[in-house]
Motif scaffolding. Structure first.
Motif, short mmCIF file in Angstrom:
data_model
loop_
_atom_site.label_atom_id
_atom_site.label_comp_id
_atom_site.label_asym_id
_atom_site.label_seq_id
_atom_site.Cartn_x
_atom_site.Cartn_y
_atom_site.Cartn_z
N GLU A 50 40.11 17.79 -17.61
CA GLU A 50 40.16 17.34 -19.00
C GLU A 50 40.03 15.82 -19.15
OE1 GLU A 50 44.08 16.87 -17.24
OE2 GLU A 50 42.70 18.56 -17.25
N ILE A 51 40.09 15.09 -18.05
CA ILE A 51 39.94 13.63 -18.11
C ILE A 51 38.47 13.23 -18.24
CG2 ILE A 51 40.28 11.48 -16.81
CD1 ILE A 51 42.79 12.86 -15.60
N ILE A 52 37.59 13.97 -17.62
CA ILE A 52 36.15 13.64 -17.64
C ILE A 52 35.59 13.61 -19.06
CG2 ILE A 52 33.86 14.38 -16.87
CD1 ILE A 52 35.53 13.06 -14.64
N PRO A 53 35.91 14.58 -19.94
CA PRO A 53 35.39 14.50 -21.31
C PRO A 53 35.89 13.26 -22.06
CG PRO A 53 36.27 16.67 -20.87
CD PRO A 53 36.60 15.84 -19.69
N ARG A 54 37.12 12.84 -21.76
CA ARG A 54 37.64 11.62 -22.41
C ARG A 54 36.85 10.40 -21.95
NH1 ARG A 54 40.75 11.86 -26.93
NH2 ARG A 54 39.80 9.83 -26.84
N ILE A 55 36.56 10.33 -20.66
CA ILE A 55 35.76 9.22 -20.14
C ILE A 55 34.39 9.22 -20.81
CG2 ILE A 55 34.58 8.31 -18.09
CD1 ILE A 55 36.97 9.30 -16.43
N ILE A 56 33.79 10.41 -20.89
CA ILE A 56 32.46 10.51 -21.52
C ILE A 56 32.52 10.07 -22.98
CG2 ILE A 56 30.68 12.14 -22.28
CD1 ILE A 56 31.27 13.71 -19.64
N HIS A 57 33.46 10.60 -23.73
CA HIS A 57 33.56 10.27 -25.16
C HIS A 57 33.86 8.79 -25.36
CE1 HIS A 57 34.34 10.75 -29.43
NE2 HIS A 57 35.44 10.05 -29.25
N ASP A 58 34.83 8.27 -24.64
CA ASP A 58 35.28 6.89 -24.84
C ASP A 58 34.23 5.86 -24.42
OD1 ASP A 58 37.63 7.95 -25.80
OD2 ASP A 58 38.79 7.50 -23.99
N ASN A 59 33.24 6.26 -23.63
CA ASN A 59 32.17 5.36 -23.21
C ASN A 59 30.84 5.68 -23.89
OD1 ASN A 59 33.19 3.50 -20.87
ND2 ASN A 59 34.15 5.49 -20.56
N SER A 60 30.89 6.54 -24.90
CA SER A 60 29.66 6.97 -25.56
C SER A 60 29.46 6.24 -26.89
CB SER A 60 29.71 8.48 -25.83
OG SER A 60 30.56 8.77 -26.93
N LEU A 61 28.31 6.45 -27.49
CA LEU A 61 28.04 5.91 -28.82
C LEU A 61 28.85 6.66 -29.88
CD1 LEU A 61 24.16 5.48 -28.49
CD2 LEU A 61 25.95 3.72 -28.26
N ARG A 62 29.44 7.79 -29.51
CA ARG A 62 30.25 8.59 -30.43
C ARG A 62 31.73 8.21 -30.39
NH1 ARG A 62 27.66 13.57 -31.96
NH2 ARG A 62 25.63 13.77 -30.98
N LYS A 63 32.08 7.17 -29.65
CA LYS A 63 33.50 6.84 -29.42
C LYS A 63 34.28 6.53 -30.69
CE LYS A 63 32.38 2.11 -28.16
NZ LYS A 63 32.18 1.26 -27.01
N THR A 64 33.61 6.13 -31.77
CA THR A 64 34.31 5.86 -33.02
C THR A 64 34.50 7.12 -33.86
OG1 THR A 64 32.25 5.32 -34.15
CG2 THR A 64 33.45 3.49 -33.11
N LYS A 65 33.90 8.22 -33.41
CA LYS A 65 34.02 9.50 -34.12
C LYS A 65 35.09 10.36 -33.45
CE LYS A 65 30.42 8.60 -36.73
NZ LYS A 65 30.50 8.28 -38.11
N LYS A 66 35.29 11.53 -33.98
CA LYS A 66 36.36 12.42 -33.54
C LYS A 66 36.10 13.02 -32.15
CE LYS A 66 39.95 15.09 -34.72
NZ LYS A 66 41.26 14.61 -35.02
N TYR A 67 37.17 13.08 -31.36
CA TYR A 67 37.18 13.83 -30.10
C TYR A 67 38.07 15.03 -30.37
CZ TYR A 67 38.37 15.19 -25.34
OH TYR A 67 38.55 15.89 -24.19
N PHE A 68 37.54 16.23 -30.13
CA PHE A 68 38.27 17.45 -30.46
C PHE A 68 38.25 18.36 -29.24
CE2 PHE A 68 39.06 21.39 -32.85
CZ PHE A 68 40.04 20.96 -33.73
N ALA A 69 39.42 18.75 -28.76
CA ALA A 69 39.53 19.64 -27.59
C ALA A 69 39.96 21.03 -28.03
CB ALA A 69 40.52 19.07 -26.59
#
Length: 173
Positions: A50-69
């Motif tokens: 579950e850490i890998i998706p956070r790394i991906i999201h937080d380093n993506s162009l989508r980082k200011t949008k919602k992360y939903f698990a």
């Protein structure tokens, strides 16, 4: 692989261990973050998938949008027909944890949403569009699940655009 970037991410997210496999998984996450490709993370229970998706999201162009698990083991039906998941994550990242546990009927709905970007809310006939980045994880042996008829091969290939293998804790040093 930029070793300092990988080590910085491991510190930031509290990732324990230092092995080639672990560093490779973090490095792939950093590289794929700037794309919108689907990622499938595999590994045993308890390895920190579950850490890998956070790394991906937080380093993506989508980082200011919602992360939903979403824990797919608790989904009983309409993943593709609920605004809850795809509406809430629209523009952001949707993490499908334990995707190997999805019922076949739900897999078909998910595949449709991934192929078309469209879903229908429960109780509505209006087709809505969604723009989400999908990251999925499982501890299921997907090849075996496909052979056993428990997981759709077409959905597997749609999710597995970029595979990330999280090594077992015993392999991390």
């Amino acid at each position: 692989m930029n070793t300092s970037d990988v080590q910085a991410q491991k510190r930031r997210y509290g990732i324990v261990g230092n092995s080639e496999g672990l560093n490779h998984a973090v490095d792939i996450a950093l590289q794929v973050a700037k794309t919108d490709l689907s990622v499938l993370i595999t590994g045993e229970s308890g390895v920190g998938k579950e850490i890998i998706p956070r790394i991906i999201h937080d380093n993506s162009l989508r980082k200011t949008k919602k992360y939903f698990a979403v824990n797919c083991g608790s989904i009983t039906g309409a993943i593709g027909e609920r605004e809850g998941y795809f509406g809430a994550a629209n523009g952001g990242t949707l993490f499908l944890d334990e995707v190997g546990e999805l019922p076949l009927a739900t897999q078909a709905r998910l595949l449709r949403v991934l192929e078309t970007g469209e879903y229908i809310r429960v109780g509505s006939s209006d087709v809505r569009k969604t723009d989400v980045r999908i990251v999925a994880a499982t501890n299921v042996n997907m090849a075996q699940a496909i052979r056993d008829g428990r997981f759709r091969e077409d959905l597997f290939y749609r999710l597995n655009t970029i595979p990330v293998k999280m090594p077992a804790l015993r392999e991390r040093g």
